[in-house]
Design a protein around this motif. Sequence first.
Motif, mmCIF file in Angstrom:
data_model
loop_
_atom_site.group_PDB
_atom_site.id
_atom_site.type_symbol
_atom_site.label_atom_id
_atom_site.label_comp_id
_atom_site.label_asym_id
_atom_site.label_seq_id
_atom_site.Cartn_x
_atom_site.Cartn_y
_atom_site.Cartn_z
ATOM 1 N N ARG A 1 0.672 -1.190 -0.041
ATOM 2 C CA ARG A 1 0.021 -0.053 0.072
ATOM 3 C C ARG A 1 0.890 1.149 -0.062
ATOM 4 O O ARG A 1 0.510 2.214 -0.614
ATOM 5 N N TRP A 2 2.038 1.265 0.809
ATOM 6 C CA TRP A 2 3.001 2.269 0.661
ATOM 7 C C TRP A 2 3.273 2.659 -0.484
ATOM 8 O O TRP A 2 3.461 3.594 -1.108
ATOM 9 N N PHE A 3 3.717 1.496 -1.396
ATOM 10 C CA PHE A 3 4.393 1.568 -2.560
ATOM 11 C C PHE A 3 3.250 2.028 -3.583
ATOM 12 O O PHE A 3 3.662 2.846 -4.493
ATOM 13 N N ALA A 4 2.193 1.605 -3.423
ATOM 14 C CA ALA A 4 0.963 2.023 -4.337
ATOM 15 C C ALA A 4 1.000 3.623 -4.209
ATOM 16 O O ALA A 4 0.518 4.368 -5.080
ATOM 17 N N ASP A 5 0.983 4.041 -2.803
ATOM 18 C CA ASP A 5 0.544 5.621 -2.641
ATOM 19 C C ASP A 5 1.731 6.305 -3.253
ATOM 20 O O ASP A 5 1.515 7.373 -3.764
ATOM 21 N N ALA B 1 3.411 5.476 -5.979
ATOM 22 C CA ALA B 1 3.116 5.677 -7.340
ATOM 23 C C ALA B 1 2.093 6.614 -7.600
ATOM 24 O O ALA B 1 2.263 7.372 -8.711
ATOM 25 N N LEU B 2 0.966 6.586 -6.918
ATOM 26 C CA LEU B 2 -0.017 7.469 -7.359
ATOM 27 C C LEU B 2 0.472 9.061 -6.985
ATOM 28 O O LEU B 2 -0.297 9.734 -7.723
ATOM 29 N N SER B 3 1.216 9.336 -6.153
ATOM 30 C CA SER B 3 1.800 10.584 -5.556
ATOM 31 C C SER B 3 2.625 11.202 -7.120
ATOM 32 O O SER B 3 2.637 12.353 -7.393
ATOM 33 N N ARG B 4 2.961 10.050 -8.042
ATOM 34 C CA ARG B 4 3.787 10.239 -9.006
ATOM 35 C C ARG B 4 2.986 10.386 -10.424
ATOM 36 O O ARG B 4 3.390 10.874 -11.366
ATOM 37 N N TYR B 5 1.802 9.547 -10.421
ATOM 38 C CA TYR B 5 1.064 9.255 -11.594
ATOM 39 C C TYR B 5 -0.508 9.031 -10.977
ATOM 40 O O TYR B 5 -0.569 7.908 -10.498
ATOM 41 N N SER B 6 -1.412 10.281 -10.916
ATOM 42 C CA SER B 6 -2.510 10.116 -10.244
ATOM 43 C C SER B 6 -3.418 8.906 -10.892
ATOM 44 O O SER B 6 -4.514 8.394 -10.251
ATOM 45 N N ALA B 7 -3.125 8.528 -12.146
ATOM 46 C CA ALA B 7 -4.175 7.671 -12.679
ATOM 47 C C ALA B 7 -3.617 6.389 -12.763
ATOM 48 O O ALA B 7 -4.047 5.500 -13.693
ATOM 49 N N MET B 8 -2.874 6.138 -12.003
ATOM 50 C CA MET B 8 -1.944 4.674 -11.819
ATOM 51 C C MET B 8 -3.243 3.453 -11.684
ATOM 52 O O MET B 8 -4.276 3.678 -10.875
ATOM 53 N N GLN B 9 -3.087 2.560 -12.450
ATOM 54 C CA GLN B 9 -3.920 1.221 -12.578
ATOM 55 C C GLN B 9 -3.312 0.121 -11.737
ATOM 56 O O GLN B 9 -1.890 -0.172 -11.977
ATOM 57 N N PHE B 10 -4.113 -0.596 -11.191
ATOM 58 C CA PHE B 10 -3.512 -1.743 -10.306
ATOM 59 C C PHE B 10 -4.085 -3.075 -10.824
ATOM 60 O O PHE B 10 -5.302 -3.253 -11.162
ATOM 61 N N TYR B 11 -3.473 -4.107 -10.671
ATOM 62 C CA TYR B 11 -3.645 -5.275 -11.171
ATOM 63 C C TYR B 11 -3.412 -6.528 -9.915
ATOM 64 O O TYR B 11 -2.300 -6.422 -9.586
ATOM 65 N N ALA C 1 -12.825 -11.798 -3.314
ATOM 66 C CA ALA C 1 -13.721 -10.888 -3.671
ATOM 67 C C ALA C 1 -13.672 -9.755 -2.440
ATOM 68 O O ALA C 1 -14.097 -8.546 -2.777
ATOM 69 N N ARG C 2 -13.616 -10.294 -1.400
ATOM 70 C CA ARG C 2 -13.577 -9.264 -0.362
ATOM 71 C C ARG C 2 -12.225 -8.469 -0.292
ATOM 72 O O ARG C 2 -12.375 -7.134 -0.023
ATOM 73 N N TRP C 3 -11.221 -9.093 -0.716
ATOM 74 C CA TRP C 3 -10.059 -8.178 -0.734
ATOM 75 C C TRP C 3 -10.180 -7.020 -1.902
ATOM 76 O O TRP C 3 -9.747 -5.852 -1.655
ATOM 77 N N ILE C 4 -10.922 -7.114 -2.956
ATOM 78 C CA ILE C 4 -11.084 -6.419 -4.182
ATOM 79 C C ILE C 4 -12.141 -5.315 -3.237
ATOM 80 O O ILE C 4 -11.927 -4.220 -3.672
ATOM 81 N N GLN C 5 -13.025 -5.682 -2.665
ATOM 82 C CA GLN C 5 -14.154 -4.749 -2.326
ATOM 83 C C GLN C 5 -13.394 -3.773 -1.366
ATOM 84 O O GLN C 5 -13.494 -2.806 -1.329
ATOM 85 N N LYS C 6 -12.608 -4.299 -0.292
ATOM 86 C CA LYS C 6 -11.866 -3.695 0.759
ATOM 87 C C LYS C 6 -10.734 -2.594 -0.129
ATOM 88 O O LYS C 6 -10.589 -1.259 0.329
ATOM 89 N N TYR C 7 -10.064 -3.087 -1.019
ATOM 90 C CA TYR C 7 -8.968 -2.273 -1.673
ATOM 91 C C TYR C 7 -9.501 -1.110 -2.488
ATOM 92 O O TYR C 7 -8.953 -0.037 -2.447
ATOM 93 N N GLY D 1 -9.502 2.807 -1.762
ATOM 94 C CA GLY D 1 -9.392 3.604 -2.652
ATOM 95 C C GLY D 1 -8.462 3.377 -3.871
ATOM 96 O O GLY D 1 -8.349 4.471 -4.772
ATOM 97 N N TYR D 2 -8.122 2.426 -3.946
ATOM 98 C CA TYR D 2 -7.020 1.976 -4.940
ATOM 99 C C TYR D 2 -7.932 1.529 -6.514
ATOM 100 O O TYR D 2 -8.786 0.688 -6.109
ATOM 101 N N ASN D 3 -7.482 1.924 -7.414
ATOM 102 C CA ASN D 3 -8.103 1.584 -8.768
ATOM 103 C C ASN D 3 -7.899 0.085 -9.339
ATOM 104 O O ASN D 3 -6.906 -0.131 -10.259
ATOM 105 N N ILE D 4 -8.146 -0.882 -8.330
ATOM 106 C CA ILE D 4 -7.773 -2.293 -8.836
ATOM 107 C C ILE D 4 -8.776 -2.605 -9.926
ATOM 108 O O ILE D 4 -9.916 -3.015 -9.859
ATOM 109 N N LYS D 5 -8.194 -2.621 -11.019
ATOM 110 C CA LYS D 5 -8.695 -2.699 -12.356
ATOM 111 C C LYS D 5 -8.875 -3.975 -12.748
ATOM 112 O O LYS D 5 -9.796 -4.390 -13.431
#
Length: 476
Positions: free
Chosen positions: A132-136, A138-148, A182-188, A193-197
Motif C-alpha cells: 500500500r505504501w508503494f501504491a501510494d 506511485a499514485l503521488s507521481r501518476y494519479s491515474a495509476m492502475q492496479f492489477y 472478492a472481499r479483498w477487491i471490495q476493501k482495496y 480507494g485503489y483503482n484495482i482494475k
Amino acid sequence: MQLNTNRSSLSIKVVMMLLIVVIGFTCLPINIPIAAAADTITLTKGTTYQAIDGFGAAANKPVYDLQHNMSAVNQGAILDKLFLNSGSNAGLTMVRWEINPFKLSEDPSGIEISYCGWNNCTEDWSTDSHQRWFADQALSRYSAMQFYAVPWSPPSWMKDTATVKGGHLLPARYTDYANYVARWIQKYRGDFGYNIKWLSIQNEPDYENPLWATARYYNAEMDSVIGAVDSALTSKGIRSQVKLTSPEATSENVAMNFLNNMPTNKGLVDYVAYHNYGNDNSSLYAETKPKLMTEYNFKDETNNLWNPDNTTYDNQQAIDLAVRIHRALTTGGSNAAKGFLYWWSIGSNESLAQQLINLNTSGGTYAMSKVLYAMGNFSRVMRPGYVRIQTASSNPSLLVVATKVNSTSKAQLVVINTSASDITATVSGFSTSSTAASKLKTSATDNLTNMTDVTLSGGSFTQTFSAKSVYSFSEK
C-alpha cells in the motif's frame, strides 16, 4: 617539309583515334556506385487496432526493502525513475499487486501476511502495508495509476496440502476462496480507494514450487473457480468494477490450453492474462478477448543475465525486451496485447535479471537495469487509452509500433534497430500541421535520453537510427 607534313597527319590521326576511343568508352555501361535510397517507415493513422492499457511491473515482497532499508533520498530517486513521466524516468502506468496468502507462523518475516490467513477469517487489514505504501508513492507521481491484483496461492487452510507452497485448492473451499478474493477487491477498491482494475484467479497455475507460494489447478478446477469468483464479485455488487482475467499461465501455449478447456465459464473471462516464458503460440492472438502480458524477465540463476558493468551486454537485454514488447503489441491485429508488465519493479540482492531496479540493502545503494529504460521508451509515449495505428517499415531490422491520441490525432512512434549497423530511414505519416516531435533514445550509451526534437516537414522527417537502439517519438 614532307616529314613535317607526315608528322602533322600522324598527330591528327592519333587525336582522332583517341576521340573515338573516349567516345566509345563513354557509351559503354559503367557500374558506378549510386547511393541507395533511405529506408522508409510509414504511419497510417486511419487504420487502428487495440487501445493501450499501459506498461508496468510487480510490487510484491521486495518493495518492503525499499520502504524500510533505503534512505529517503534513494527512495525518492527510485520511485521517480519508475513512475514520473519526464526526464529519463520510465513513466510506468501499471502496478501488479500480490494478494498475500501467508499466516504469521508461515512467514516469520511478517511481510506477506494475508488479511485472512486462518479458518475463522478474522479480518486484519493492518497487513500488506508495504504494497500500500508503494501504491501510494506511485499514485503521488501518476494519479491515474492502475492496479492489477493476483494471488500466488489461497491460504493454506483452503488447500489439500495444508500449505501455501504447492498443492490444490480444495473443492469444498471454492466458495470460501471466491469470497476471500472478492472481499479483498471490495476493501482495496472501496475503503482504500485503489483503482484495482484487473483480478486474476491465480499466478502460474501450471507450476508448483516448494520454495514460495504456488498453487496448481487443472483445467476443470479453474473453470469452476472462475465461476465461483464471478458469483462472489456479483454478490458484493462489484463485478462491473473489475475485469476478471484468465489464470496467468507461464506461457502463451499454456494460456491457450486453459482457455480451450473452460467448457462452462470461459465467457466470464474479461481479459486473457499470460506470462512469456517460452512456448510461444501466436494462435493465442486469434482469441478476441483483450490481452495483457503480465510477467516476463531475463532470469538466469547461473549466468545472471543483467550485467550493469557490461553496457554492450546490458543493452542487448534492453533490445531483446523491446522486441518482446513489440511482438506482444503487434501480433494479431486488434487482438494484440493491450499492455506489458515486467516481473519485479524492485529486487533486493536477487538474481539481477529479475527486476528493473536492484537494491543493495547492506550498502543502501541501487542500480538501474537498462531494461527499465527500454520499457520507458514505450510507457513514456504510449499512455493508457492511446490507440495503436498501422505502421510499416521497409527494413526488417527496424521494428516499429505506433499509437495516436484519438482526440487530437497526434501520433507516437517506437522504433527498434535490432541490427549492428546504423540505418537511415524517412518517417512519414505524422500530422502535416505539426512542426516537431520529441525524441527519446536508449542505446549502449543512452538511457532514455531526451534528444533534440526532430523537425517535421509535411508530417515527415529523416532519422539515422543507431545500431542496437530504441527510439521514441511523440508528435507535438
